[in-house]
Scaffold this motif. Structure first.
Motif, PDB file in Angstrom:
ATOM      1  N   UNK A 340       0.876  -1.165   0.000  1.00 31.70           N
ATOM      2  CA  UNK A 340       0.000   0.000   0.000  1.00 31.70           C
ATOM      3  C   UNK A 340       0.918   1.221   0.000  1.00 31.70           C
ATOM      4  N   UNK A 341       1.323   1.686  -1.190  1.00 29.70           N
ATOM      5  CA  UNK A 341       2.329   2.754  -1.286  1.00 29.70           C
ATOM      6  C   UNK A 341       1.955   3.991  -0.472  1.00 29.70           C
ATOM      7  N   UNK A 342       2.941   4.488   0.244  1.00 29.58           N
ATOM      8  CA  UNK A 342       2.729   5.669   1.064  1.00 29.58           C
ATOM      9  C   UNK A 342       2.142   5.385   2.424  1.00 29.58           C
ATOM     10  N   UNK A 343       1.691   4.156   2.632  1.00 24.01           N
ATOM     11  CA  UNK A 343       1.082   3.793   3.921  1.00 24.01           C
ATOM     12  C   UNK A 343       1.882   2.679   4.612  1.00 24.01           C
ATOM     13  N   UNK A 344       2.127   1.594   3.879  1.00 21.11           N
ATOM     14  CA  UNK A 344       2.860   0.462   4.450  1.00 21.11           C
ATOM     15  C   UNK A 344       4.354   0.698   4.313  1.00 21.11           C
ATOM     16  N   UNK A 345       5.059   0.557   5.416  1.00 25.58           N
ATOM     17  CA  UNK A 345       6.508   0.701   5.395  1.00 25.58           C
ATOM     18  C   UNK A 345       7.143  -0.539   4.777  1.00 25.58           C
ATOM     19  N   UNK A 346       8.117  -0.334   3.913  1.00 30.35           N
ATOM     20  CA  UNK A 346       8.794  -1.431   3.250  1.00 30.35           C
ATOM     21  C   UNK A 346       9.609  -2.244   4.259  1.00 30.35           C
ATOM     22  N   UNK A 347       9.620  -3.549   4.052  1.00 34.70           N
ATOM     23  CA  UNK A 347      10.451  -4.367   4.930  1.00 34.70           C
ATOM     24  C   UNK A 347       9.917  -5.762   5.130  1.00 34.70           C
ATOM     25  N   UNK A 380      -3.659  -4.558  11.043  1.00 34.87           N
ATOM     26  CA  UNK A 380      -3.444  -3.220  10.510  1.00 34.87           C
ATOM     27  C   UNK A 380      -2.297  -2.489  11.205  1.00 34.87           C
ATOM     28  N   UNK A 381      -2.153  -2.589  12.538  1.00 35.16           N
ATOM     29  CA  UNK A 381      -1.002  -1.932  13.172  1.00 35.16           C
ATOM     30  C   UNK A 381       0.336  -2.411  12.599  1.00 35.16           C
ATOM     31  N   UNK A 382       0.461  -3.710  12.360  1.00 29.60           N
ATOM     32  CA  UNK A 382       1.705  -4.240  11.788  1.00 29.60           C
ATOM     33  C   UNK A 382       1.921  -3.708  10.374  1.00 29.60           C
ATOM     34  N   UNK A 383       0.856  -3.661   9.582  1.00 32.35           N
ATOM     35  CA  UNK A 383       0.982  -3.134   8.221  1.00 32.35           C
ATOM     36  C   UNK A 383       1.532  -1.721   8.221  1.00 32.35           C
ATOM     37  N   UNK A 384       1.120  -0.931   9.212  1.00 32.07           N
ATOM     38  CA  UNK A 384       1.472   0.480   9.235  1.00 32.07           C
ATOM     39  C   UNK A 384       2.611   0.801  10.189  1.00 32.07           C
ATOM     40  N   UNK A 385       3.271  -0.244  10.697  1.00 31.06           N
ATOM     41  CA  UNK A 385       4.478  -0.043  11.494  1.00 31.06           C
ATOM     42  C   UNK A 385       4.251   0.378  12.925  1.00 31.06           C
ATOM     43  N   UNK A 386       3.033   0.219  13.443  1.00 31.00           N
ATOM     44  CA  UNK A 386       2.736   0.592  14.820  1.00 31.00           C
ATOM     45  C   UNK A 386       2.678  -0.669  15.680  1.00 31.00           C
TER      46      UNK A 386
END
Length: 463
Positions: A340-347, A380-386
């Protein structure tokens, strides 16, 4: 007047500032992005380049992983097709799902992801292999929250990549292929299983075109597309035409390899699947939908060894033990990539998640309340790095019953597998620490009786 205008501008700026505060996770709740869930069929943990594959080329899926988040501990709902897909749709593990093994329709009172998202204003579609109920049953896709359906409604018919027809919104969609059906009354696929004697239209090519059309159908509503390919499943009825079951239009880039035809075909199926994913990602970018679309890619269970395909051709299960129909890691741990470009952090993440977590994740994204029927936890928290907001499972549970009864439960790093064969009055109890034994080679049950007892108690809750 000027002073009043400046005060108004300052007030609006303050409101905007307040709206932009909080974590990315908090801001994404109820954001209602488009959601595309791409499901492969019998694709192994080791079949993709981004998961260690060295020979089969999957550049588009690898790019998706490099641009998104790659999960290393994601689990399918079950070790075979129908119950795994039921788990995905209903957000329930095998202890609670209504489909346990062989195909049965989803029940009327089962709440599906499609129903949740449709209730949030989404346009909903399923393309490919549904396999959870035919027209006239409670499991019919259009009766389970989908506005649009195209493909195979029956999972046995889905074995043939060149069927004489597919289904579209409850009606037959005729194809130019000619087939022969199983007529032997002793065969489980009698009257349904078939193989093509004239091959003109490849079903997965059609799925991709329908998916592209669905995405391009620009409307004001967000959309949910469940795109369930049948690659690289084997046609188990290929014996009808004396061919192997790895059906594909051509061998592609593997045509000149000195391999048997089924090996070329299997590799070509996976690379062809990769090309489909590339077409989807390219279209999103071309239509400026990229940054408002969450794309997920995974598989319904571990790799098979049918239709002439062999695990050791390309090490399809990677470092994992077992395959489809096993409850070892090779049967249930599957690739999982979210972009999800701009939302999900790469890794990369080792967060433990499962099929039954997708429904609560969709609830958070769409602003819907999570139903009490789900066993899942939103990732969702994991997807967004929280990671601080990410809840953890106390346990994960699977079962698979044929003449042999198999159960498995994972809690923390420990996993218990029990196998009971009543024909020989035998029960095996196996405990593994996945943190240092991902291949499940060292059974430590005898050294940890208390852990075995605790995990058996969870199994007995659903046995």
């Amino acid at each position: 007047m000027k002073k009043r205008t400046l005060l108004y501008v300052a007030f609006i700026a303050l409101l905007c500032s307040c709206e932009n505060t909080g974590s990315a996770y908090e801001r994404a709740k109820g954001a209602k992005p488009n959601i595309i869930f791409i499901l492969a069929d019998d694709l192994g943990y080791g079949d993709l380049g981004c998961y260690g594959q060295k020979t089969i080329l999957t550049p588009h899926i690898d790019r998706m992983a490099s641009e998104g988040l790659r999960f290393t501990q994601h689990y399918a709902g079950a070790t075979v097709c129908a119950p795994s897909r039921n788990s995905l749709m209903t957000g329930q593990h095998m202890g609670h799902t209504t489909i346990k093994s062989m195909e049965k329709p989803i029940k009327d009172n089962d709440l599906t992801v499609a129903e949740v998202l449709k209730g949030a204003g989404y346009r909903t579609g399923v393309i490919g292999k549904w396999g959870l109920g035919n027209v006239g049953t409670s499991g019919y896709a259009n009766a389970q929250g989908f506005d649009y359906s195209f493909g195979y409604y029956d999972q046995i018919r889905a074995h043939n990549y060149y069927p004489d027809y597919l289904m579209e919104n409850g009606e037959k969609f005729p194809l130019k292929n000619e087939v022969v059906y199983v007529t032997d009354s002793t065969n489980y696929a009698v009257g349904i299983g078939n193989a093509a004697v004239k091959k003109k239209e490849y079903s997965n090519d059609l799925f991709t075109q329908k998916a592209l059309d669905y995405i391009k159908n620009d409307t004001k509503e967000p959309f949910f597309l469940y795109l369930a390919y049948t690659i690289p499943h084997a046609n188990n009825e290929s014996f009808l035409i004396n061919e192997h079951g790895m059906e594909v239009p051509d061998f592609g880039i593997y045509d000149k390899e000195p391999w048997p035809s089924e090996k070329k075909a299997g590799a070509s199926m996976i690379t062809r699947l990769d090309s489909y994913v590339g077409q989807i990602l390219d279209l999103l970018k071309e239509n400026n939908l990229d940054e408002n679309t969450l794309v997920i890619f995974t598989s319904d269970n571990g790799p098979h060894q049918e239709g002439g395909w062999r695990l050791d051709y390309f090490d399809s299960n990677g470092p994992l033990r077992g395959m489809k129909r096993d409850l070892y890691e090779g049967g249930i741990r599957v690739p999982f990539i979210a972009r999800w470009p701009g939302k999900i952090k790469k890794g990369e993440t080792d967060q433990v998640v499962s099929f039954w977590d997708f429904l609560p994740t969709a609830c958070e994204l769409s602003g819907q309340d999570q139903p009490i029927s789900t066993d899942g936890i939103s990732y969702l928290p994991t997807l967004l790095g929280d990671n601080e907001q990410q809840e953890q499972h106390s346990f994960l549970y699977w079962e698979f019953k044929t003449s042999i009864s198999r159960h498995a439960v994972r809690s923390g790093d420990y996993k218990l597998v029990t196998i009971k064969d009543p024909k020989i009055d035998s029960t095996s109890i196996e405990l593994y620490n996945l943190a240092d034994d991902i291949s499940e080679k060292r059974n430590i049950a005898d050294q940890n009786p208390a852990m075995v007892s605790d995990l058996e108690a969870i199994i007995n809750r659903f046995r």
